[in-house]
Design a protein around this motif. Structure first.
Motif, PDB file in Angstrom:
ATOM      1  N   VAL A 409       0.834  -1.199   0.000  1.00  0.00           N
ATOM      2  CA  VAL A 409       0.000   0.000   0.000  1.00  0.00           C
ATOM      3  C   VAL A 409       0.870   1.250   0.000  1.00  0.00           C
ATOM      4  O   VAL A 409       0.627   2.202  -0.753  1.00  0.00           O
ATOM      5  CB  VAL A 409      -0.939   0.001   1.228  1.00  0.00           C
ATOM      6  N   ALA A 410       1.907   1.245   0.838  1.00  0.00           N
ATOM      7  CA  ALA A 410       2.810   2.393   0.899  1.00  0.00           C
ATOM      8  C   ALA A 410       3.507   2.600  -0.442  1.00  0.00           C
ATOM      9  O   ALA A 410       3.717   3.739  -0.880  1.00  0.00           O
ATOM     10  CB  ALA A 410       3.846   2.192   2.006  1.00  0.00           C
ATOM     11  N   GLY A 411       3.881   1.496  -1.103  1.00  0.00           N
ATOM     12  CA  GLY A 411       4.519   1.610  -2.412  1.00  0.00           C
ATOM     13  C   GLY A 411       3.618   2.284  -3.433  1.00  0.00           C
ATOM     14  O   GLY A 411       4.069   3.130  -4.222  1.00  0.00           O
ATOM     15  N   TRP A 412       2.342   1.926  -3.418  1.00  0.00           N
ATOM     16  CA  TRP A 412       1.385   2.565  -4.329  1.00  0.00           C
ATOM     17  C   TRP A 412       1.267   4.066  -4.033  1.00  0.00           C
ATOM     18  O   TRP A 412       1.246   4.887  -4.958  1.00  0.00           O
ATOM     19  CB  TRP A 412       0.012   1.913  -4.189  1.00  0.00           C
ATOM     20  N   ILE A 413       1.173   4.388  -2.748  1.00  0.00           N
ATOM     21  CA  ILE A 413       1.024   5.794  -2.362  1.00  0.00           C
ATOM     22  C   ILE A 413       2.244   6.609  -2.783  1.00  0.00           C
ATOM     23  O   ILE A 413       2.124   7.701  -3.356  1.00  0.00           O
ATOM     24  CB  ILE A 413       0.803   5.917  -0.836  1.00  0.00           C
ATOM     25  N   VAL A 414       3.441   6.070  -2.491  1.00  0.00           N
ATOM     26  CA  VAL A 414       4.673   6.787  -2.831  1.00  0.00           C
ATOM     27  C   VAL A 414       4.803   6.959  -4.339  1.00  0.00           C
ATOM     28  O   VAL A 414       5.188   8.030  -4.828  1.00  0.00           O
ATOM     29  CB  VAL A 414       5.899   6.045  -2.254  1.00  0.00           C
TER      30      VAL A 414
END
Length: 444
Positions: A409-414
């Motif tokens: 999820v963090a990868g998508w956001i970043v």
């Protein structure tokens, strides 16, 4: 004529009616559980956080030659489905286990041993695909350990002690964090007026040896738990003939019949996801957003994780017994969500190491308040005592799932909006999760 009464503070399972529903009858000695249950959880979270926050991103960087957020996301996602289904599957298997060593102990020992072997295999992964596959296997197996371990609370603990034991279980996260930070990352001595780095051991455990150490800790903790606080024999419990259709259908919890269970699940999912979205991306966030120099990165990660963990421990110790006294849980959950959301605004206001310190102090306290009541609330809304392992396994998806999926999820956001977007998204998710607890009607 005399009656043999069960010992105070202990429990077994006995038939509870014509349908052979099992209900707890106090017969376990609680004393050893005060030590062994948090110890077993510390080992578990040393694995989740030591690998997820340190060893996995280090290994990705070694394989790719850079802080590759996409590769970290891939490695974390590959086995996420296996890990998510592992908890309820192993939980239901433990519910059905009939052995002289009890229902939970055999699975705790088996999964600890197999998980240790899988960790050793992951230490030698030399591609992102192999890393993701091995991490998925580790997560699947160790979710079996977690499912059996968490079922011990509804099995053994009387309701009057739910707050205290919820706090003890909650200590697993911050204490596991402290051990991981000190052993793998180390802490800058300058933060405490000392020279050099506290712990870290020169990076000795920031690689293969870190995996070996964590594997050993898991096995030792499992042995201590099962020997010092043994389960009671389950050989005399009613046996159920295995039916695959019934086994699979038992995973369904009807929202209309058990709405509190569903709302508690969704509440935990939101709070935990908001917390771990930032925590599991700490290393890359500090390197690329806060701009910590490479030589200071591991010690800084370790220092911030310890700050967070110490504040969490303080809140857990204070709030857990308080919950037992006041008999109310929902206000604490709501307060923790509001506190977490406010804490997550601090790095946006001050994108510096000082801002991250302030966030970890405030966020640690908020998370500690939540962990002090989390297990107590969940245990009160379980649909059936007979299926405690399966039901705790289902609810643990809302605990283990965010830790597993947070890097993705963090990868998508970043990728979509940069590191600074992590904080408002995490704040919104945490707050939404805390607010959902108001829908739980059966708990004050």
């Amino acid at each position: 004529m005399s009656t043999l009464l069960p010992e105070e503070g202990s429990s077994v399972l006995a038939p509870g009616g014509p349908d052979e529903v099992m209900r707890p009858v106090n017969r376990y000695r609680l004393g050893p559980l005060y030590v062994t249950l948090p110890l077993a959880n510390i080992a578990l979270y040393l694995l989740w956080l030591g690998v997820g926050s340190f060893l996995l991103p280090i290994q990705v960087a070694q394989i790719t030659g850079t802080n590759d957020t996409g590769a970290l996301s891939t490695a974390s996602t590959t086995g996420a489905i296996l890990a998510t289904v592992g908890n309820p599957i192993f939980g239901q298997l433990s519910d059905r286990t009939r052995s002289r060593f009890g229902r939970r102990a055999p699975w705790i020992l088996l999964c600890a041993g197999m998980g240790a072997l899988a960790l050793i295999g992951q230490a030698h992964a030399n591609s992102i695909a192999m890393l993701g596959l091995s991490w998925g296997v580790v997560q699947f197996i160790m979710n079996g350990y977690q499912a059996a371990l968490t079922a011990c609370m509804p099995d053994r603990v009387p309701q009057s002690k739910y707050g205290t034991f919820s706090a003890l279980v909650g200590l697993g996260v911050p204490l596991g964090t402290i051990v991981a930070a000190l052993v793998i990352g180390g802490v800058p001595g300058s933060k405490f007026g000392l020279d050099g780095v506290i712990g870290g051991f020169g990076g000795r455990f920031a690689g293969e040896k870190g995996y070996y150490l964590i594997a050993a800790c898991v096995v030792v903790a499992a042995l201590i738990f099962t020997v010092v606080s043994p389960d009671t024999s389950a050989r005399d419990l009613p046996r159920q003939k295995f039916d695959l259709r019934a086994f699979l259908s038992n995973f369904w919890v009807n929202p209309k019949e058990h709405p509190d269970f569903i709302w508690a699940f969704l509440s935990r999912l939101g709070v935990m996801l908001g917390y771990f979205v930032v925590l599991t991306y700490n290393m890359y966030l500090l390197a690329d957003y806060i701009k910590i120099p490479p030589q200071d990165l591991l010690p800084t990660v370790g220092f911030l994780m310890i700050v967070n963990a110490v504040c969490t421990i303080a809140a857990v110790i204070l709030i857990g017994p308080l919950v037992d006294r006041v008999g109310r849980m929902k206000p604490f959950v709501l307060a923790s969500g509001i506190g977490a959301a406010l804490a997550l605004t601090l790095p946006m206001i001050s994108p510096t190491e000082g801002g991250m310190v302030a966030y970890n102090v405030a966020g640690g306290v908020a998370f500690g308040v939540y962990m002090a009541v989390d297990m107590a609330l969940i245990t009160k809304v379980l649909p059936a005592t007979a299926d405690a392992g399966k039901d705790m396994g289902l609810i643990n998806i809302a605990n283990a799932g965010p830790q597993i999926l947070a890097p993705t999820v963090a990868g998508w956001i970043v990728s979509a909006a940069g590191y600074e977007a992590l904080f408002p998204v995490a704040a919104a998710v945490s707050l939404a999760g805390a607010v959902l607890v108001l829908r739980v009607r059966g708990v004050r």
